[in-house]
Design a protein around this motif. Structure first.
Motif, PDB file in Angstrom:
ATOM      1  N   PRO A 313       0.958  -1.280  -0.044  1.00 11.70           N
ATOM      2  CA  PRO A 313      -0.037  -0.056  -0.063  1.00 11.70           C
ATOM      3  C   PRO A 313       0.928   1.314   0.061  1.00 11.70           C
ATOM      4  CG  PRO A 313       0.176  -0.913   2.198  1.00 11.70           C
ATOM      5  CD  PRO A 313       0.887  -1.930   1.206  1.00 11.70           C
ATOM      6  N   LEU A 314       2.229   1.093   0.080  1.00 14.09           N
ATOM      7  CA  LEU A 314       3.177   2.315   0.284  1.00 14.09           C
ATOM      8  C   LEU A 314       3.710   2.571  -0.930  1.00 14.09           C
ATOM      9  CD1 LEU A 314       4.542   1.473   3.862  1.00 14.09           C
ATOM     10  CD2 LEU A 314       2.636   2.817   3.256  1.00 14.09           C
ATOM     11  N   THR A 315       3.030   2.579  -2.101  1.00 11.86           N
ATOM     12  CA  THR A 315       3.649   2.661  -3.366  1.00 11.86           C
ATOM     13  C   THR A 315       2.971   3.907  -3.804  1.00 11.86           C
ATOM     14  OG1 THR A 315       2.035   0.908  -4.332  1.00 11.86           O
ATOM     15  CG2 THR A 315       4.519   0.435  -4.019  1.00 11.86           C
ATOM     16  N   ALA A 316       3.108   4.429  -5.110  1.00  8.21           N
ATOM     17  CA  ALA A 316       2.363   5.540  -5.559  1.00  8.21           C
ATOM     18  C   ALA A 316       1.065   4.900  -5.926  1.00  8.21           C
ATOM     19  CB  ALA A 316       3.061   5.727  -6.968  1.00  8.21           C
ATOM     20  N   GLY A 317      -0.104   5.874  -5.150  1.00  4.13           N
ATOM     21  CA  GLY A 317      -1.203   5.779  -5.522  1.00  4.13           C
ATOM     22  C   GLY A 317      -1.841   4.462  -4.581  1.00  4.13           C
ATOM     23  N   GLY A 318      -0.889   4.282  -3.645  1.00  2.00           N
ATOM     24  CA  GLY A 318      -1.350   3.047  -2.499  1.00  2.00           C
ATOM     25  C   GLY A 318      -2.145   3.790  -1.416  1.00  2.00           C
ATOM     26  N   ALA A 319      -3.160   2.996  -0.924  1.00  5.67           N
ATOM     27  CA  ALA A 319      -4.312   3.246  -0.225  1.00  5.67           C
ATOM     28  C   ALA A 319      -3.783   3.933   1.135  1.00  5.67           C
ATOM     29  CB  ALA A 319      -5.031   2.020   0.235  1.00  5.67           C
ATOM     30  N   SER A 320      -2.460   3.810   1.661  1.00  3.99           N
ATOM     31  CA  SER A 320      -1.897   4.489   2.884  1.00  3.99           C
ATOM     32  C   SER A 320      -1.219   5.684   2.567  1.00  3.99           C
ATOM     33  CB  SER A 320      -0.916   3.362   3.669  1.00  3.99           C
ATOM     34  OG  SER A 320      -2.013   2.252   3.878  1.00  3.99           O
ATOM     35  N   LEU A 321      -1.032   6.109   1.332  1.00  6.72           N
ATOM     36  CA  LEU A 321      -0.207   7.332   1.205  1.00  6.72           C
ATOM     37  C   LEU A 321      -1.379   8.463   0.830  1.00  6.72           C
ATOM     38  CD1 LEU A 321       2.542   6.224  -1.175  1.00  6.72           C
ATOM     39  CD2 LEU A 321       2.926   6.983   0.979  1.00  6.72           C
ATOM     40  N   THR A 322      -0.743   9.580   1.422  1.00 11.13           N
ATOM     41  CA  THR A 322      -1.919  10.712   1.203  1.00 11.13           C
ATOM     42  C   THR A 322      -1.080  11.874   1.064  1.00 11.13           C
ATOM     43  OG1 THR A 322      -1.874  11.094   3.620  1.00 11.13           O
ATOM     44  CG2 THR A 322      -3.645   9.768   2.814  1.00 11.13           C
ATOM     45  N   GLY A 323      -1.670  12.774   0.384  1.00 13.42           N
ATOM     46  CA  GLY A 323      -0.973  14.270   0.142  1.00 13.42           C
ATOM     47  C   GLY A 323       0.293  13.952  -0.694  1.00 13.42           C
ATOM     48  N   ASP A 324       1.502  14.518  -0.266  1.00 15.26           N
ATOM     49  CA  ASP A 324       2.592  14.725  -0.935  1.00 15.26           C
ATOM     50  C   ASP A 324       3.490  13.616  -0.348  1.00 15.26           C
ATOM     51  OD1 ASP A 324       3.105  15.741   1.240  1.00 15.26           O
ATOM     52  OD2 ASP A 324       4.165  17.564   0.631  1.00 15.26           O
ATOM     53  N   ALA A 325       2.937  12.571   0.374  1.00 13.49           N
ATOM     54  CA  ALA A 325       3.887  11.662   0.904  1.00 13.49           C
ATOM     55  C   ALA A 325       4.641  10.884  -0.245  1.00 13.49           C
ATOM     56  CB  ALA A 325       3.116  10.427   1.635  1.00 13.49           C
ATOM     57  N   ARG A 326       6.026  10.321  -0.125  1.00 13.10           N
ATOM     58  CA  ARG A 326       7.067   9.913  -1.014  1.00 13.10           C
ATOM     59  C   ARG A 326       6.306   8.437  -0.913  1.00 13.10           C
ATOM     60  NH1 ARG A 326      12.322  11.015   1.709  1.00 13.10           N
ATOM     61  NH2 ARG A 326      10.810  11.086   3.302  1.00 13.10           N
ATOM     62  N   PRO A 327       6.183   7.710  -2.080  1.00 12.21           N
ATOM     63  CA  PRO A 327       6.220   6.275  -2.018  1.00 12.21           C
ATOM     64  C   PRO A 327       7.601   5.562  -2.131  1.00 12.21           C
ATOM     65  CG  PRO A 327       6.133   7.232  -4.172  1.00 12.21           C
ATOM     66  CD  PRO A 327       6.326   8.156  -3.357  1.00 12.21           C
ATOM     67  N   LEU A 328       7.498   4.045  -1.552  1.00  9.62           N
ATOM     68  CA  LEU A 328       8.489   3.386  -1.923  1.00  9.62           C
ATOM     69  C   LEU A 328       9.003   3.036  -2.970  1.00  9.62           C
ATOM     70  CD1 LEU A 328       7.448   0.523   0.737  1.00  9.62           C
ATOM     71  CD2 LEU A 328       8.976   2.257   1.311  1.00  9.62           C
ATOM     72  N   ARG A 329      10.285   3.240  -3.406  1.00  7.87           N
ATOM     73  CA  ARG A 329      10.515   2.602  -4.691  1.00  7.87           C
ATOM     74  C   ARG A 329      11.804   1.491  -4.934  1.00  7.87           C
ATOM     75  NH1 ARG A 329      13.390   7.979  -4.487  1.00  7.87           N
ATOM     76  NH2 ARG A 329      15.521   7.750  -5.451  1.00  7.87           N
ATOM     77  N   SER A 330      11.770   0.887  -6.113  1.00  2.00           N
ATOM     78  CA  SER A 330      12.718   0.028  -6.023  1.00  2.00           C
ATOM     79  C   SER A 330      14.278   0.631  -5.986  1.00  2.00           C
ATOM     80  CB  SER A 330      12.689  -0.783  -7.355  1.00  2.00           C
ATOM     81  OG  SER A 330      13.403  -2.139  -7.376  1.00  2.00           O
TER      82      SER A 330
END
Length: 446
Positions: A313-330
């Motif tokens: 859920p912590l990827t771009a568009g994931g349900a747990s990310l809001t606002g300008d939060a950064r996603p995990l990336r490979s």
């Protein structure tokens, strides 16, 4: 049971001394010109990725830094603590970075892994497994005697497991007691008591033991689902609710001594762990037993371009990310060279099962690397891995875009089975650069 520290510690000097190791033939991908130098000396030569031989696995420094911050900030905002699963990387350097980012502890999977962690000074280890090996229990007893501040937690999912632990701890010095969590499982899952009734019987056996301390409830929800279908999410939620019920019942029965832990969480469903269990966090004991809720996610620090990128859920568009939060990336990539063009639409690369993970999906070709980065032919796909070769096929496009000698960057799936193939992993400044620079090396222990 009292927690004297909020963050795990390790011996930074011992970790730093890894770079005094000499390089040699056992270090895959390094050129013979590096053999005989220490890691520190080789880094002083300012090497670049193109100085190494292929195939090679790399870790992206900027992506790791970002992932560490993303997870630490997210967990803190949710009111839970992190005990990252160190078996993902078996890299003391990354454990140190996770500690510096605020991790409560490091999770490991076997007695031997715990011993490796302890050799680097880890002072709080969650062993997400049952420690019943005689040598492992003898070691644990010795460490607890030698250092009363050392915290080691094991799991038990049966009364027989409890009895086996007691049997091998019977000859330990008086007063030595191992902290143990009751492991709850689920239907068709992995380990863990299958019912709450069984779990209570295990808890009672631990509570009655003069060699063990009941420390909490543990489990792994990732064994019950492998996707985010409604059915999969419902199974995970039900299981986590059962964990919460077990913890609350044990607390009401007075089974804990002091504090308690409730821990779940791989890297696929951390949002559901927070949703169902974070409300039980009560570290000051305002509502009863002081309780710490731990997430044991391990893959987040490296993440991937495959399984976890699709389910976390912590990827771009994931349900747990809001606002300008950064996603995990490979943060990991494979680099493989074309060594054969035996027929149209087929290139054989020099990386195979010995080099790259394949259990959660085959590598995905991303680009042809080099000073003039080029796109891949239309439909380029890795269709199969042999021990030392990858089959890269395509359906259209420039047939000369992958000539013999070209290096292809590959996206990978599942960091756990990527890292275990490498004992020394180059860290590069930027996997997207025309000529990535090597800025460090990660040592692994598998």
């Amino acid at each position: 049971m009292e927690f004297g520290r909020s963050v795990v510690a390790l011996d930074n000097d011992v970790v730093a001394a890894l770079h005094d190791r000499k390089l040699g033939a056992e270090h895959k991908s390094l050129p013979p010109t590096a053999w005989g130098l220490t890691v520190r000396e080789y880094l002083a030569t300012a090497p670049h990725l193109d100085h190494l031989q292929t195939p090679v696995l790399t870790v992206d420094r900027a992506a790791v830094d970002s992932n560490l911050a993303v997870m630490a900030e997210w967990a803190a905002a949710q009111g839970v603590r992190l005990a990252p699963h160190g078996k993902t990387t078996m890299s003391p350097q990354l454990w140190g970075e996770q500690s510096a980012a605020g991790s409560w502890g490091i999770t490991l999977a076997t007695g031997w892994q715990a011993q490796v962690g302890r050799s680097f000074g880890l002072d709080r280890i969650m062993l997400a497994n049952a420690l019943v090996d005689p040598a492992g229990l003898a070691w644990a007893a010795d460490e607890l005697v030698r250092d009363p501040d050392f915290e080691l937690y094991s799991w038990a999912d049966g009364v027989g497991t409890v009895r086996e632990m007691e049997r091998h701890l019977a000859f330990a010095p008086a007063g030595v007691r191992l902290s143990v969590l009751v492991e709850l499982g689920g239907p068709h899952g992995r380990t863990g008591a299958r019912t709450l009734t069984e779990a209570h019987e295990i808890a009672e056996a631990i509570h009655a033991s003069d060699r063990l301390i009941l420390a909490g409830v543990g489990g792994y929800e990732g064994a019950l689902a492998h996707d985010r279908t409604p059915e999969g999410l419902a199974a995970v939620r039900h299981y986590l609710d059962e964990m919460g019920v077990l913890h609350q019942e044990l607390a009401a029965q007075g089974r804990y001594e002091g504090r308690a832990i409730i821990t779940a969480g791989g890297s696929a469903y951390p949002d559901l762990v927070v949703e169902r269990l974070a409300g039980l966090a009560d570290e000051q004991g305002a509502h009863g037993v002081p309780t710490t809720v731990l997430l044991r996610s391990g893959a987040y620090v490296i993440h991937d371009d495959g399984f976890y990128s699709g389910i976390s859920p912590l990827t771009a568009g994931g349900a747990s990310l809001t606002g300008d939060a950064r996603p995990l990336r490979s943060a990991m990539h494979g680099w493989a060279r074309c060594v054969s063009r035996p027929e149209p639409g087929l290139a054989l690369l020099d990386a195979g099962k010995r080099d790259l993970p394949f259990d959660e999906g085959l590598p995905v070709p991303q680009l042809v690397a080099g000073p003039a980065v080029k796109p891949l032919p239309e439909g380029a796909t890795v269709t199969k891995l042999n021990d030392q070769h990858a089959f890269l096929r395509w359906t259209g496009g420039d047939a000369e875009s992958v000539p013999v000698g070209a290096v292809v960057r590959l996206g990978l799936s599942h960091p756990c089975t990527a890292f275990d193939k490498w004992r020394l992993i180059p860290v590069i400044d930027d996997a997207g650069a025309e000529r990535p620079r090597i800025v460090d090396f990660l040592h692994t222990f598998f």
